[in-house]
Design a protein around this motif. Structure first.
Motif, PDB file in Angstrom:
ATOM      1  N   GLY A  15       1.166  -1.173  -0.050  1.00 51.72           N
ATOM      2  CA  GLY A  15       0.096  -0.107   0.019  1.00 51.72           C
ATOM      3  C   GLY A  15       0.738   1.131  -0.483  1.00 51.72           C
ATOM      4  N   GLU A  16       1.933   1.019   0.860  1.00 47.55           N
ATOM      5  CA  GLU A  16       2.664   2.033   0.954  1.00 47.55           C
ATOM      6  C   GLU A  16       3.701   2.567  -0.213  1.00 47.55           C
ATOM      7  N   VAL A  17       4.033   1.319  -1.207  1.00 48.65           N
ATOM      8  CA  VAL A  17       4.680   1.918  -2.338  1.00 48.65           C
ATOM      9  C   VAL A  17       3.807   1.945  -3.630  1.00 48.65           C
ATOM     10  N   ALA A  18       2.510   1.804  -3.363  1.00 45.06           N
ATOM     11  CA  ALA A  18       1.620   2.409  -4.163  1.00 45.06           C
ATOM     12  C   ALA A  18       1.686   3.711  -4.540  1.00 45.06           C
ATOM     13  N   LYS A  19       1.787   4.783  -2.657  1.00 43.84           N
ATOM     14  CA  LYS A  19       1.951   6.093  -3.023  1.00 43.84           C
ATOM     15  C   LYS A  19       3.097   6.147  -3.341  1.00 43.84           C
ATOM     16  N   ILE A  20       3.578   5.493  -3.522  1.00 40.45           N
ATOM     17  CA  ILE A  20       5.166   6.816  -4.216  1.00 40.45           C
ATOM     18  C   ILE A  20       5.283   6.655  -5.784  1.00 40.45           C
ATOM     19  N   THR A  21       5.403   8.363  -5.828  1.00 35.18           N
ATOM     20  CA  THR A  21       5.634   8.849  -6.710  1.00 35.18           C
ATOM     21  C   THR A  21       7.084   8.305  -8.092  1.00 35.18           C
ATOM     22  N   TRP A  22       6.919   7.698  -8.756  1.00 38.52           N
ATOM     23  CA  TRP A  22       8.375   7.731  -9.676  1.00 38.52           C
ATOM     24  C   TRP A  22       8.728   8.388 -10.466  1.00 38.52           C
ATOM     25  N   PRO A  23      10.021   9.105 -10.275  1.00 41.58           N
ATOM     26  CA  PRO A  23       9.981  10.412 -11.733  1.00 41.58           C
ATOM     27  C   PRO A  23       9.570   9.157 -12.773  1.00 41.58           C
ATOM     28  N   THR A  24       9.952  10.254 -14.157  1.00 38.19           N
ATOM     29  CA  THR A  24       9.750  10.266 -15.240  1.00 38.19           C
ATOM     30  C   THR A  24      11.161  10.116 -15.526  1.00 38.19           C
ATOM     31  N   ARG A  25      11.531   9.277 -17.031  1.00 33.41           N
ATOM     32  CA  ARG A  25      13.007   9.466 -17.386  1.00 33.41           C
ATOM     33  C   ARG A  25      13.870  10.104 -17.859  1.00 33.41           C
ATOM     34  N   ARG A  26      12.519  11.462 -18.718  1.00 35.12           N
ATOM     35  CA  ARG A  26      12.757  12.784 -18.703  1.00 35.12           C
ATOM     36  C   ARG A  26      13.499  13.577 -17.367  1.00 35.12           C
ATOM     37  N   GLU A  27      12.966  13.429 -15.965  1.00 36.61           N
ATOM     38  CA  GLU A  27      13.084  14.339 -15.110  1.00 36.61           C
ATOM     39  C   GLU A  27      14.447  13.405 -14.519  1.00 36.61           C
ATOM     40  N   VAL A  28      14.709  11.587 -14.699  1.00 36.97           N
ATOM     41  CA  VAL A  28      15.884  11.696 -14.373  1.00 36.97           C
ATOM     42  C   VAL A  28      17.242  12.166 -14.963  1.00 36.97           C
ATOM     43  N   VAL A  29      16.768  12.278 -16.714  1.00 34.97           N
ATOM     44  CA  VAL A  29      18.281  12.351 -17.382  1.00 34.97           C
ATOM     45  C   VAL A  29      18.413  14.147 -16.732  1.00 34.97           C
ATOM     46  N   THR A  31      17.662  15.819 -14.769  1.00 30.64           N
ATOM     47  CA  THR A  31      18.526  16.040 -13.116  1.00 30.64           C
ATOM     48  C   THR A  31      19.997  15.960 -13.208  1.00 30.64           C
ATOM     49  N   THR A  32      20.313  14.923 -13.763  1.00 29.97           N
ATOM     50  CA  THR A  32      21.241  13.833 -13.740  1.00 29.97           C
ATOM     51  C   THR A  32      22.016  15.408 -14.516  1.00 29.97           C
ATOM     52  N   VAL A  33      22.105  15.446 -15.734  1.00 32.81           N
ATOM     53  CA  VAL A  33      22.565  16.618 -16.255  1.00 32.81           C
ATOM     54  C   VAL A  33      22.598  17.906 -15.529  1.00 32.81           C
ATOM     55  N   MET A  34      21.766  18.420 -14.942  1.00 31.79           N
ATOM     56  CA  MET A  34      21.507  19.330 -13.653  1.00 31.79           C
ATOM     57  C   MET A  34      22.830  19.013 -12.839  1.00 31.79           C
ATOM     58  N   VAL A  35      23.038  17.748 -12.301  1.00 31.91           N
ATOM     59  CA  VAL A  35      23.632  17.645 -11.753  1.00 31.91           C
ATOM     60  C   VAL A  35      25.619  17.668 -11.899  1.00 31.91           C
ATOM     61  N   PHE A  36      25.473  17.319 -12.715  1.00 33.55           N
ATOM     62  CA  PHE A  36      27.037  17.167 -13.653  1.00 33.55           C
ATOM     63  C   PHE A  36      27.334  18.431 -14.208  1.00 33.55           C
ATOM     64  N   ILE A  37      26.613  19.835 -14.249  1.00 29.71           N
ATOM     65  CA  ILE A  37      26.606  20.760 -14.616  1.00 29.71           C
ATOM     66  C   ILE A  37      27.096  21.364 -13.687  1.00 29.71           C
TER      67      ILE A  37
END
Length: 64
Positions: A15-29, A31-37
């Motif tokens: 039930g708790e895992v079903a409440k999780i909002t997972w990021p989309t692939r675009r959001e992950v990419v 965010t990763t680019v922003m971290v590297f910059i």
């Protein structure tokens, strides 16, 4: 302390895992680019600070 049986625990976990909002692939990419910059900019900044401090100290110690 209340104890729950393993079946109830698994049900609650699902039930708790079903409440999780997972990021989309675009959001992950993105965010990763922003971290590297930001890491690159931070490295450049501290390199320049280090260079200026080293140059200043060499200048001061060069006088004596």
């Amino acid at each position: 302390m209340a104890r729950t049986n393993p079946a109830q625990f698994i049900q609650q976990v699902r039930g708790e895992v079903a409440k999780i909002t997972w990021p989309t692939r675009r959001e992950v990419v993105l965010t990763t680019v922003m971290v590297f910059i930001m890491a690159t900019l931070t490295a450049i900044f501290f390199s320049l600070v280090d260079l200026s401090i080293r140059t200043g100290l060499n200048g001061i110690f060069g006088m004596f």
